[in-house]
Motif scaffolding. Structure first.
Motif, PDB file in Angstrom:
ATOM      1  N   ALA A   1       0.799  -1.350   0.059  1.00  0.00           N
ATOM      2  CA  ALA A   1      -0.016  -0.120   0.136  1.00  0.00           C
ATOM      3  C   ALA A   1       0.910   1.209   0.243  1.00  0.00           C
ATOM      4  CB  ALA A   1      -0.819  -0.067   1.257  1.00  0.00           C
ATOM      5  N   LEU A   2       2.129   1.175   0.663  1.00  0.00           N
ATOM      6  CA  LEU A   2       2.779   2.501   0.770  1.00  0.00           C
ATOM      7  C   LEU A   2       3.363   2.641  -0.669  1.00  0.00           C
ATOM      8  CD1 LEU A   2       4.878   1.548   3.947  1.00  0.00           C
ATOM      9  CD2 LEU A   2       3.311   3.633   3.721  1.00  0.00           C
ATOM     10  N   TRP A   3       3.690   1.652  -1.406  1.00  0.00           N
ATOM     11  CA  TRP A   3       4.484   1.744  -2.671  1.00  0.00           C
ATOM     12  C   TRP A   3       3.008   2.181  -3.864  1.00  0.00           C
ATOM     13  CZ3 TRP A   3       8.507   2.447  -5.450  1.00  0.00           C
ATOM     14  CH2 TRP A   3       8.387   2.286  -6.687  1.00  0.00           C
ATOM     15  N   GLN A   4       2.003   1.773  -3.570  1.00  0.00           N
ATOM     16  CA  GLN A   4       0.858   1.930  -4.582  1.00  0.00           C
ATOM     17  C   GLN A   4       0.356   3.353  -4.496  1.00  0.00           C
ATOM     18  OE1 GLN A   4      -1.764  -1.447  -4.674  1.00  0.00           O
ATOM     19  NE2 GLN A   4      -0.310  -2.752  -5.411  1.00  0.00           N
ATOM     20  N   ARG A  12       1.116   6.217  -4.375  1.00  0.00           N
ATOM     21  CA  ARG A  12       1.530   7.042  -5.232  1.00  0.00           C
ATOM     22  C   ARG A  12       0.285   7.605  -6.197  1.00  0.00           C
ATOM     23  NH1 ARG A  12       6.547   4.942  -8.256  1.00  0.00           N
ATOM     24  NH2 ARG A  12       5.030   3.294  -8.230  1.00  0.00           N
ATOM     25  N   SER A  13      -0.614   6.430  -6.568  1.00  0.00           N
ATOM     26  CA  SER A  13      -1.692   6.763  -7.390  1.00  0.00           C
ATOM     27  C   SER A  13      -2.947   6.603  -6.551  1.00  0.00           C
ATOM     28  CB  SER A  13      -1.675   5.859  -8.519  1.00  0.00           C
ATOM     29  OG  SER A  13      -2.668   5.993  -9.331  1.00  0.00           O
ATOM     30  N   PRO A  14      -3.743   7.449  -6.643  1.00  0.00           N
ATOM     31  CA  PRO A  14      -5.081   7.335  -5.874  1.00  0.00           C
ATOM     32  C   PRO A  14      -5.847   6.252  -6.387  1.00  0.00           C
ATOM     33  CG  PRO A  14      -5.073   9.275  -7.114  1.00  0.00           C
ATOM     34  CD  PRO A  14      -3.628   9.080  -7.285  1.00  0.00           C
ATOM     35  N   ASN A  15      -5.822   5.797  -7.698  1.00  0.00           N
ATOM     36  CA  ASN A  15      -6.591   4.924  -8.163  1.00  0.00           C
ATOM     37  C   ASN A  15      -5.975   3.323  -7.763  1.00  0.00           C
ATOM     38  OD1 ASN A  15      -8.354   6.642  -9.640  1.00  0.00           O
ATOM     39  ND2 ASN A  15      -6.669   6.604 -11.154  1.00  0.00           N
ATOM     40  N   ALA A  16      -5.150   3.269  -7.141  1.00  0.00           N
ATOM     41  CA  ALA A  16      -4.634   1.976  -6.523  1.00  0.00           C
ATOM     42  C   ALA A  16      -5.587   1.304  -5.603  1.00  0.00           C
ATOM     43  CB  ALA A  16      -3.194   1.994  -6.143  1.00  0.00           C
ATOM     44  N   LEU A  17      -5.776   0.148  -5.411  1.00  0.00           N
ATOM     45  CA  LEU A  17      -6.640  -0.523  -4.588  1.00  0.00           C
ATOM     46  C   LEU A  17      -5.897  -1.020  -3.151  1.00  0.00           C
ATOM     47  CD1 LEU A  17      -9.182  -2.585  -6.942  1.00  0.00           C
ATOM     48  CD2 LEU A  17      -9.456  -0.256  -5.811  1.00  0.00           C
ATOM     49  N   GLY A  18      -4.313  -0.982  -3.470  1.00  0.00           N
ATOM     50  CA  GLY A  18      -3.828  -1.792  -2.292  1.00  0.00           C
ATOM     51  C   GLY A  18      -4.067  -0.960  -0.921  1.00  0.00           C
ATOM     52  N   PRO A  19      -4.113   0.421  -0.974  1.00  0.00           N
ATOM     53  CA  PRO A  19      -4.050   1.237   0.367  1.00  0.00           C
ATOM     54  C   PRO A  19      -5.885   0.777   0.836  1.00  0.00           C
ATOM     55  CG  PRO A  19      -3.157   2.620  -1.374  1.00  0.00           C
ATOM     56  CD  PRO A  19      -3.404   1.313  -1.808  1.00  0.00           C
ATOM     57  N   TYR A  20      -6.794   0.685  -0.094  1.00  0.00           N
ATOM     58  CA  TYR A  20      -7.975   0.568   0.350  1.00  0.00           C
ATOM     59  C   TYR A  20      -8.216  -1.006   0.844  1.00  0.00           C
ATOM     60  CZ  TYR A  20      -8.483   4.566  -2.131  1.00  0.00           C
ATOM     61  OH  TYR A  20      -8.624   5.879  -2.470  1.00  0.00           O
ATOM     62  N   LEU A  41      -5.722  -9.100  -1.907  1.00  0.00           N
ATOM     63  CA  LEU A  41      -4.587  -8.285  -2.018  1.00  0.00           C
ATOM     64  C   LEU A  41      -3.574  -8.933  -3.060  1.00  0.00           C
ATOM     65  CD1 LEU A  41      -4.189  -7.808   1.946  1.00  0.00           C
ATOM     66  CD2 LEU A  41      -4.205  -6.061   0.328  1.00  0.00           C
ATOM     67  N   VAL A  42      -3.444 -10.142  -3.097  1.00  0.00           N
ATOM     68  CA  VAL A  42      -2.527 -10.549  -4.089  1.00  0.00           C
ATOM     69  C   VAL A  42      -2.839 -10.187  -5.569  1.00  0.00           C
ATOM     70  CG1 VAL A  42      -1.346 -12.505  -5.019  1.00  0.00           C
ATOM     71  CG2 VAL A  42      -1.806 -12.397  -2.520  1.00  0.00           C
TER      72      VAL A  42
END
Length: 740
Positions: A187-190, A192-200, A601-602
């Motif tokens: 999530a820390l890496w992804q 950078r883009s608000p569209n990345a689903l990793g943080p959510y 997540l994977v």
């Protein structure tokens, strides 16, 4: 690649089966896990009472250290075995009728011995085989000495039994913790883009962990197997401790100096302090004297052996005296009895109920210190980069400008993760009326986490009120710090995070405010989960259908598991074995949900980029091969028509959908067609029309470095769009923009 994955799966399966075979090979046994007095001792003082039953040789091993301190006492001994509320063994022995009256009256001396007794087949057959395999066994043995004639209880000792299996495993704690850590790094890496689903998905994973842990905090008669399962996720509520924790001792000292008067944390097992009506005791009465008589010849040899017992303990019998210290007296009227819900849960990991908030508070401070160090380190690196000009001039301002919103967004995510534990234990601290300093810290933590979450939400609502929901996705000043609250939702449903935050607050409120009524906690929480599920089904807030399905699945899991908790309501009187079965079902449902979130997540970890790169790496060779084949044909028409398919679309490609064409414009080519064009009419033409088939004037063509032959050929066979043409030479077989 596929074969390597299958090989890894076979290796994992083989390892699992080997571990299962090794675990099954362990000797089946039952042994004492805690020892307490069930009545204040008068005649018999017990310092150590260890019992182990070995199924392999049908023997019982004793290790007893006791002392008789009262003279002229004639007693009868009652031995009771409670197994999931059933009493397969309930034996009474008149000590005056054995050994020729040597134990009548009870002699005054210290007894320190150990030995083994071989039990008859009739006794061993009464112990079910499942007792050696089911995790978190709910059974205890009780020895009661009753004075003959008066019926007064002179001694009562209870020892809970265990078979060594439990759903609370250190390996499980580390496994789910590693999954959360990997999800955090991704999530820390992804992010950078608000569209990345990793943080959510990280927030979804931590929310699931916390809900599993919090589901064992209600005032319910949980089966031991479910409570132990929920303990695997105690760290998600920032409950970190150990039997020898110096932090707990420091909290005990702080509370003692600031008005604390509740019991402190101990290193002993919390099982022995559980309310006798709850698991693992499952007994309405602490003492049962209605036992059947026991033939004295069964115990004659055993008692004789005990009278001449060895002073050294047996190997394999668990030592309790060194770890537990003095045997405590636990009755329904005593102050140290643990009630259902949060007290039993936190004491099971060696944290006193009065120390729960301070444990969360100290762990939160440590986490904030780590985050503060990382942020300071990041700003230091930015300062060094700008000072020494270590990056390109165009990257330095962008990096400096984007780092601050990045930190603010992750600060908001951290506040959202810490919201549930701080709310639960802060409000619980207010109900204890213990240490004034702990209460002060709880108020500060409560206000701090509320402000950290609500202030960004208020800024979002102010912007929406002023400029409308679309401004959230275009205003850079708001997009950076507050994306965790709304970016995964559609612009019309930007507010849905408020529904989830309200659910978190209400769950915490019900745990503390309704802690005296377990059924009220279950009903109120069930209504919250039902409202969240209805909101997901009706509003469909996410941007994609897959995200809606995923969130709906998690909501259904929470709703179903909350409904299963009705079986644990003490007033309903559900028997122990059905409660254990329902507890196992709830644990399995939550475990499957954890696996589903991990798999999700994977899928969104960026692993698909490897597949895309592998596909892209094979495309250039095929494209070059196609280009070479076309060049070998020597046909300029083939070259022009296939160049786009070989080298890709133009910078400004044609739309994917079919566009209606104007019949008045599309005309077959004729040599007599005039070369002049009415430019005014073309400027007024609809943007959806096209001039496909018309010939552009020679002065519009732009073909740099063409030979006269190539240029002449191009003028006669050019196939152009309104804004692009193709060259025919191999070196220049690219899409070149036209010029007006």
């Amino acid at each position: 690649m596929i074969f390597s994955a299958l090989a890894r799966l076979r290796a994992v399966a083989l390892t699992t089966f080997l571990l299962l075979s090794f675990s099954h090979a362990r000797d089946e046994s039952l042994f004492t896990s805690s020892v307490t007095y069930c009545e204040p001792p008068e005649t018999l003082l017990v310092q150590q009472f260890d019992v182990a039953y070995i199924a392999k040789n049908q023997s019982v091993s004793f290790n007893i250290i006791a002392a008789s301190v009262e003279a002229d006492v004639n007693v009868t001994a009652n031995l009771l075995l409670n197994f999931y509320g059933m009493k397969p063994v309930n034996l009474t022995v008149d000590l005056c009728s054995i050994l020729g009256g040597a134990l009548c009256p009870l002699p005054m001396y210290n007894f320190n011995g150990s030995d083994s007794l071989s039990l008859p087949e009739s006794f061993s057959s009464q112990v079910p085989g499942i007792a050696f395999k089911i995790p978190d066994l709910e059974a205890f043995a009780q020895l009661t000495l009753t004075e003959v004639g008066t019926g007064d209880i002179k001694a009562c000792v209870q020892a809970t039994l265990s078979n060594g299996w439990s759903t609370h495993q250190r390996a499980v704690e580390w496994s789910v913790g590693v999954v959360a850590l990997v999800a955090l790094l991704l999530a820390l890496w992804q992010s950078r883009s608000p569209n990345a689903l990793g943080p959510y998905r990280l927030l979804d994973l931590m929310s699931l962990y916390q809900i599993i842990a919090a589901s064992a905090l209600w005032n319910l008669n949980y089966p031991s197997v479910y409570r132990s399962f929920a303990l695997n996720f105690a760290w998600a509520l920032t409950l970190f401790s150990s039997p020898t924790s110096e932090v707990q001792q420091a909290i005990n000292n702080m509370r003692a100096l600031t008005g604390g008067n509740l019991p402190n944390s101990t290193s002993s097992s919390a099982v022995g302090f559980v309310n006798r009506k709850l698991s693992p005791f499952n007994s309405d009465a602490a003492v049962s004297l209605n036992g059947q008589s026991l033939s004295s010849d069964i115990f004659l040899s055993g008692v004789n052996n005990l009278m001449t017992a060895r002073t050294q303990p047996l190997q394999g019998v668990r030592q309790l005296s060194a770890a537990a210290g003095e045997v405590q007296t636990v009755t329904e009227a005593s102050a140290n009895v643990l009630q259902a819900g949060l007290p039993i849960y936190v004491n099971s990991i060696n944290i006193a109920a009065a120390n729960a908030f301070m444990t969360v508070f100290i762990c939160t401070l440590i986490l904030l210190a780590i985050v503060g160090f990382l942020v300071a380190f990041g700003y230091s690196c930015l300062w060094i980069i700008n000072r020494r000009q270590m990056l390109r001039e165009d990257l330095r301002p962008w990096l400096t400008y984007s780092f601050s919103p990045y930190v603010k967004a992750w600060s908001l995510r951290l506040a959202m993760i810490m919201l549930s534990p701080i709310l639960i234990f802060s409000m619980y601290q207010w109900t204890l009326k213990d240490s004034w300093l702990s209460t002060l810290f709880s108020v500060v933590a409560f206000i701090g986490v509320i402000v950290c979450v609500c202030y960004p939400a208020l800024s979002i609502f102010r912007l929406v009120r002023r400029s409308g929901p679309p401004a959230l996705y275009t205003n850079a000043e708001v997009t950076g710090p507050t994306v965790p609250l709304y970016w995964q939702y559609r612009s019309q449903r930007y507010y849905f995070s408020a529904v989830l935050l309200a659910g978190t607050f209400l769950r915490a409120l019900f745990i503390t405010a309704a802690r005296s009524s377990g059924i009220a906690q279950v009903i109120l929480t069930l209504l919250v989960e039902l409202a969240i599920l209805a909101g997901l089904l009706i509003l469909k807030p996410h941007k994609t259908r897959g995200a809606d399905v995923f969130s709906t699945y998690l909501a259904i899991v929470r709703l179903v598991c909350t409904g299963l908790m009705f079986a644990f309501v003490e007033n309903f009187g559900v028997q122990a074995i059905p409660r254990v079965a329902i507890g196992i079902i709830a644990a399995v449902i939550f475990s499957i949900a954890v696996l589903v979130v991990t798999f999700n997540l994977v899928l969104h970890s960026g692993i698909e980029q490897f597949w895309k790169k592998e596909q892209c790496s094979s495309r250039p060779s095929s494209r070059q091969e196609s280009a070479d084949t076309m060049l070998e044909k020597g046909s300029p028409v083939h070259t022009q028509f296939d160049a786009a398919s070989v080298y890709g679309r133009a910078t400004n490609p044609t739309p994917d959908r079919n566009i209606p064409l104007d019949p008045s414009i599309i005309k077959p080519y004729s040599p007599n067609t005039p070369t002049s064009i009415d430019y005014a009419s073309t400027r007024d033409r609809d943007s959806a029309s096209t001039n496909l088939g018309t010939v552009l004037p020679r002065r519009w063509s732009f073909t740099p470095l063409h030979t006269p032959t190539d240029s002449s050929a191009l003028d006669h066979i050019s196939y152009s769009h309104s804004s692009t043409i193709l060259s025919t030479t191999p070196e220049e077989n690219t899409i070149v923009p036209g010029h007006k």
